[in-house]
Design an enzyme around this catalytic site. Sequence first.
Site, short mmCIF file in Angstrom:
data_model
loop_
_atom_site.label_atom_id
_atom_site.label_comp_id
_atom_site.label_asym_id
_atom_site.label_seq_id
_atom_site.Cartn_x
_atom_site.Cartn_y
_atom_site.Cartn_z
CD GLU A 258 52.25 0.72 40.16
OE1 GLU A 258 52.43 -0.33 39.51
OE2 GLU A 258 52.22 1.85 39.62
CE LYS A 274 50.74 0.63 32.69
NZ LYS A 274 51.47 1.92 32.49
#
Length: 458
Positions: A258, A274
């Site tokens: 990420e 997410k």
Amino acid sequence: MSSNKVFAHLSDLPWSMWLDSYDNQHVDSRFDIMVWDPVVTLSTTSSPRENKLHSVTTITNNRDNSHVSSTEDPLYLLNQALEETFININLSPDIDCPFKGGAVGYFAYDLGREFEVLPEVCEQDINLPNMAIGIYTKAIIFDNQKNTFNLLCLESERASTEAFLFELFKHKEENSNFLLNSDWQSNMTESEYAEKFTQVHEYILAGDCYQINLAQRFTASYSGNEFEAYQTLRKENNGPFSAFIRLEDSAILSVSPERFLQLKDQQVQSKPIKGTLPRHASPEQDKQAAETLQLSKKDRAENLMIVDLLRNDISKVCEPGSVVVPKLFYIESFPAVHHLVSTVEGKLSSEFTAADLLRGAFPGGSITGAPKIRAMEIIEELEPHRRSIYCGSIGYISACGNMDTSITIRTLICERNNIHCWAGGGLVADSILANEYQETFDKLKKITPVLRKSYYKA
């Protein structure tokens, strides 16, 4: 020679660091940055609360071995050290890389206490600094697209740097094998996780928050060379924001997928993750899992909450009207899991720096929850131990103003012959306990079993 083999020769040097894109075809995987021998180091440690000081940053000038301590904002001190080091210096501007020498290191999750007032409840049993940054005037840059290495350094130091590397590379690297000496042990049982899940649910129903990232930590004892463990992990995970950091008495192994914040030519980008589902051996099942994730109303709602949080965070320092969301709810697939990812972009206002951007958004919303400060208060209440570097950030701030940083998920700390790793997930009103608990193990499917003596499940 691969970047892995190059850095193997540097990996035992204190303050050697490798920002590793894993040589793959991911859109964010072009450059590897390897640094060693910092000109200046900044190490921020917590100070006693009764002294009313959040922290003390020790600034060491390795040219004359002088030390200065300061209680000022660590990111201000970093920016100041960067400017002072690179005044009248321009390192190899012809190299096609956004890093032109500068600051490399990590910002622990608990550095967030510098910018917000938070309770002190959970135990701090890992003794790493909240910030450890080196200022580097030399680096080895590997370009994955061109398959080339470049040496970045002062022209006045090029001959001595090349001689040092030649001598270092003459010798075969001899790292001892890495071995786990115990099972992985979680810092909470399944029933304890369930109790905390219920507490989060009650907070959400009471209107305290919309989403909380709850994590459990796994710990084992080990012996051997930490870089050997990192080499094993990077092959299994393919993380485009991987990193290995060697400090004097600890090591950090990160295989993060990420991006937190990138700043390039005043353009800001964040790519929050997410939403997660495990991979499957069957191509049909695997494709179905990715499609299920992309269409999941729950995961889309979680993702959108964090996108909105990040839009607000980076808007603090971006030009009005410049913050946009060019990609929403797309799938990125990694060896263990599929992730739901979005992209948030903006243009940094001219009066702000990369350090200002980092300060305004730290720590990342994808690993706290919404609203962020209340989420962090609840995390402090429910998790047994401080997170240290987990859910913080690793990356660089270049002397030319560019920055790229990760979110330190899938990240391990080796300290005092103990190795720690974490996994968590965002809990919302319609989260299901069994699914959320299992997700923490899914995220570590290519980490704890890979390094295990025997697989442990709480």
